[in-house]
Structure formats: structure tokens, C-alpha cells
Design a protein around this motif. Structure first.
Motif, PDB file in Angstrom:
ATOM      1  N   GLY A  48       0.909  -1.227  -0.061  1.00  0.00           N
ATOM      2  CA  GLY A  48       0.120  -0.117  -0.033  1.00  0.00           C
ATOM      3  C   GLY A  48       0.779   1.298  -0.035  1.00  0.00           C
ATOM      4  N   PHE A  49       2.195   1.079  -0.366  1.00  0.00           N
ATOM      5  CA  PHE A  49       3.057   2.494  -0.394  1.00  0.00           C
ATOM      6  C   PHE A  49       4.035   1.934  -1.331  1.00  0.00           C
ATOM      7  N   GLY A  50       4.914   2.808  -1.656  1.00  0.00           N
ATOM      8  CA  GLY A  50       5.940   2.709  -2.639  1.00  0.00           C
ATOM      9  C   GLY A  50       7.101   1.874  -2.155  1.00  0.00           C
ATOM     10  N   THR A  51       7.990   1.008  -2.707  1.00  0.00           N
ATOM     11  CA  THR A  51       9.070   0.310  -2.380  1.00  0.00           C
ATOM     12  C   THR A  51      10.105   1.089  -1.745  1.00  0.00           C
ATOM     13  N   ARG A  52      10.333   2.504  -2.026  1.00  0.00           N
ATOM     14  CA  ARG A  52      11.235   3.322  -1.394  1.00  0.00           C
ATOM     15  C   ARG A  52      10.971   3.357   0.202  1.00  0.00           C
ATOM     16  N   THR A  53       9.584   3.591   0.583  1.00  0.00           N
ATOM     17  CA  THR A  53       9.246   3.540   1.698  1.00  0.00           C
ATOM     18  C   THR A  53       9.486   2.345   2.520  1.00  0.00           C
ATOM     19  N   PHE A  54       9.180   1.171   1.888  1.00  0.00           N
ATOM     20  CA  PHE A  54       9.525   0.011   2.545  1.00  0.00           C
ATOM     21  C   PHE A  54      11.108  -0.163   2.910  1.00  0.00           C
ATOM     22  N   SER A  55      11.832   0.130   1.710  1.00  0.00           N
ATOM     23  CA  SER A  55      13.291  -0.033   1.929  1.00  0.00           C
ATOM     24  C   SER A  55      13.851   0.809   3.053  1.00  0.00           C
ATOM     25  N   GLU A  56      13.289   2.127   3.282  1.00  0.00           N
ATOM     26  CA  GLU A  56      13.865   2.863   4.320  1.00  0.00           C
ATOM     27  C   GLU A  56      13.291   2.605   5.585  1.00  0.00           C
ATOM     28  N   LEU A  57      11.995   1.797   5.954  1.00  0.00           N
ATOM     29  CA  LEU A  57      11.751   1.205   6.962  1.00  0.00           C
ATOM     30  C   LEU A  57      12.541   0.135   7.372  1.00  0.00           C
ATOM     31  N   VAL A  58      12.870  -0.632   6.644  1.00  0.00           N
ATOM     32  CA  VAL A  58      14.087  -1.677   6.815  1.00  0.00           C
ATOM     33  C   VAL A  58      15.260  -1.226   7.344  1.00  0.00           C
ATOM     34  N   LYS A  59      15.758  -0.360   6.650  1.00  0.00           N
ATOM     35  CA  LYS A  59      17.019   0.535   6.816  1.00  0.00           C
ATOM     36  C   LYS A  59      16.962   1.175   8.292  1.00  0.00           C
ATOM     37  N   LYS A  60      15.802   1.845   8.670  1.00  0.00           N
ATOM     38  CA  LYS A  60      15.848   2.443   9.752  1.00  0.00           C
ATOM     39  C   LYS A  60      15.795   1.609  11.114  1.00  0.00           C
ATOM     40  N   GLY A  61      15.432   0.282  10.546  1.00  0.00           N
ATOM     41  CA  GLY A  61      15.131  -0.754  11.743  1.00  0.00           C
ATOM     42  C   GLY A  61      13.624  -0.898  12.314  1.00  0.00           C
ATOM     43  N   THR A  62      12.832  -0.169  11.481  1.00  0.00           N
ATOM     44  CA  THR A  62      11.525  -0.347  11.930  1.00  0.00           C
ATOM     45  C   THR A  62      10.831  -1.579  11.479  1.00  0.00           C
ATOM     46  N   LEU A  63      11.173  -2.062  10.646  1.00  0.00           N
ATOM     47  CA  LEU A  63      10.987  -3.602  10.148  1.00  0.00           C
ATOM     48  C   LEU A  63      12.171  -4.094  10.040  1.00  0.00           C
ATOM     49  N   PRO A  64      12.024  -5.375  10.403  1.00  0.00           N
ATOM     50  CA  PRO A  64      13.279  -6.269  10.647  1.00  0.00           C
ATOM     51  C   PRO A  64      13.384  -6.882   8.816  1.00  0.00           C
ATOM     52  N   ALA A  65      14.919  -6.870   8.488  1.00  0.00           N
ATOM     53  CA  ALA A  65      15.129  -7.350   7.344  1.00  0.00           C
ATOM     54  C   ALA A  65      14.651  -8.720   6.897  1.00  0.00           C
ATOM     55  N   GLU A  66      14.476  -9.491   7.658  1.00  0.00           N
ATOM     56  CA  GLU A  66      13.705 -10.959   7.659  1.00  0.00           C
ATOM     57  C   GLU A  66      12.332 -10.768   7.066  1.00  0.00           C
ATOM     58  N   PHE A  67      11.719  -9.510   7.303  1.00  0.00           N
ATOM     59  CA  PHE A  67      10.259  -9.352   6.905  1.00  0.00           C
ATOM     60  C   PHE A  67      10.254  -9.424   5.543  1.00  0.00           C
ATOM     61  N   SER A  68      11.472  -8.821   4.670  1.00  0.00           N
ATOM     62  CA  SER A  68      11.304  -8.770   3.260  1.00  0.00           C
ATOM     63  C   SER A  68      11.444 -10.106   2.795  1.00  0.00           C
ATOM     64  N   SER A  69      12.401 -11.031   3.338  1.00  0.00           N
ATOM     65  CA  SER A  69      12.627 -12.170   2.759  1.00  0.00           C
ATOM     66  C   SER A  69      11.362 -13.089   3.009  1.00  0.00           C
ATOM     67  N   ALA A  70      10.632 -12.771   4.071  1.00  0.00           N
ATOM     68  CA  ALA A  70       9.347 -13.761   4.389  1.00  0.00           C
ATOM     69  C   ALA A  70       8.373 -13.267   3.534  1.00  0.00           C
ATOM     70  N   ILE A  71       8.180 -12.148   3.218  1.00  0.00           N
ATOM     71  CA  ILE A  71       7.149 -11.729   2.199  1.00  0.00           C
ATOM     72  C   ILE A  71       7.532 -12.294   0.845  1.00  0.00           C
ATOM     73  N   ASN A  72       9.065 -12.163   0.761  1.00  0.00           N
ATOM     74  CA  ASN A  72       9.319 -12.644  -0.689  1.00  0.00           C
ATOM     75  C   ASN A  72       9.004 -14.180  -1.216  1.00  0.00           C
ATOM     76  N   GLY A  73       9.330 -14.865   0.028  1.00  0.00           N
ATOM     77  CA  GLY A  73       9.023 -16.340  -0.176  1.00  0.00           C
ATOM     78  C   GLY A  73       7.415 -16.759  -0.148  1.00  0.00           C
ATOM     79  N   ALA A  74       6.754 -15.995   0.644  1.00  0.00           N
ATOM     80  CA  ALA A  74       5.229 -16.068   0.860  1.00  0.00           C
ATOM     81  C   ALA A  74       4.659 -15.734  -0.575  1.00  0.00           C
ATOM     82  N   THR A  75       5.271 -14.771  -1.443  1.00  0.00           N
ATOM     83  CA  THR A  75       4.698 -14.316  -2.729  1.00  0.00           C
ATOM     84  C   THR A  75       5.463 -15.060  -3.849  1.00  0.00           C
ATOM     85  N   HIS A  76       6.144 -16.190  -3.487  1.00  0.00           N
ATOM     86  CA  HIS A  76       7.062 -16.762  -4.626  1.00  0.00           C
ATOM     87  C   HIS A  76       7.832 -15.903  -5.482  1.00  0.00           C
TER      88      HIS A  76
END
Length: 144
Positions: free
Chosen positions: A67-95
Motif C-alpha cells: 500500500g506504499f512505494g517500495t522506497r518507503t519499505f526499503s527505508e523502514l528496513v534501513k531504519k530498523g522499523t521493520l526487520p530485514a527478515e520481513f522482506s525475505s518472508a514476504i518474498n517467499g510467501a509471494t513466490h
């Protein structure tokens, strides 16, 4: 209709390719999704890499999915707001259809999300700039 028309999607691609050429960027691949995450249109410039489609699709899908651009997601991971593992988990879940790098931008029309553009081929920052320019040249609003 699920938001974005075919004409709008094709115009966005034309605008993206034209803008990329003006900026002397390497060959890009562009994927435009409608609001239901269905591919509305895609194109690859001559010489674009063979995996660029999957990356562009993953960027557009990630923007719609979150529901938002990928730059925002990338910045949330860089700031530590979201764990980096979250990206991997979603990528796996979405094939593999979740690429959280800049270059996935939502498309708004009259305040409503009507689709997303994903671009791959240049730097992530340049991919995002091309997506924004293409969306705005179509008279629509880019959502970061």
C-alpha cells in the motif's frame, strides 16, 4: 474495470521509455499492474537483461501489496522499523514477487489507487525517477 485502463498503462510505458532515453539510462523493463495486481502491460527496451521483467514485476507487486512505494519499505528496513527478515518472508510467501527496492510506485487517480508501476534496469533511484515521471506525464499521481 479494475482501475487503470490499457491506454493509460501503454501511455505510462511510452512515457517511461522516452524519459529513460532522454536521461541516457540503460535499457529498462517496465511492468504496469492494475489495482488487482494483474499485469496490464509490460515492455522491455532492446538490450534489457533477461531477469528485469521479474524484478520490475516484484517491485510493482510489492508497492501494491504494502500500500506504499517500495522506497518507503526499503527505508523502514534501513531504519530498523521493520526487520530485514520481513522482506525475505514476504518474498517467499509471494513466490518471489516482492522486491522491496526503489522502483515500485503506486498510481493514484482521483485519490484512489488504480495500479502500480515497477521498473528495473538502471539504479533503483533512477528506476523510481522514471516511474514517477511516467505516471505524472499520464496526468496521474505517483504514490511513494
Amino acid at each position: 474495470m479494475r482501475g487503470l485502463s490499457l491506454r493509460q498503462a501503454l501511455t505510462a510505458i511510452d512515457c517511461a521509455l522516452g524519459y529513460a532515453q532522454q536521461q541516457s539510462l540503460p535499457p529498462l523493463t517496465i511492468v504496469v499492474l492494475d489495482a488487482g495486481a494483474h499485469v496490464k502491460a509490460s515492455a522491455s527496451a532492446d538490450g534489457s537483461g533477461t531477469q528485469r521483467y521479474e524484478i520490475a514485476l516484484g517491485k510493482a507487486s510489492a508497492a501494491l501489496g504494502m500500500g506504499f512505494g517500495t522506497r518507503t519499505f526499503s527505508e523502514l528496513v534501513k531504519k530498523g522499523t521493520l526487520p530485514a527478515e520481513f522482506s525475505s518472508a514476504i518474498n517467499g510467501a509471494t513466490h518471489g514477487r516482492f522486491i522491496p527496492l526503489p522502483g515500485g510506485v503506486l498510481i493514484f487517480e482521483q485519490g484512489q489507487v488504480v495500479g502500480a508501476v515497477g521498473i528495473s534496469g538502471a539504479s533503483s533511484n533512477a528506476d523510481e525517477q522514471v516511474a514517477i515521471a511516467a505516471i505524472e506525464q499520464c496526468g496521474l499521481t505517483a504514490g511513494l
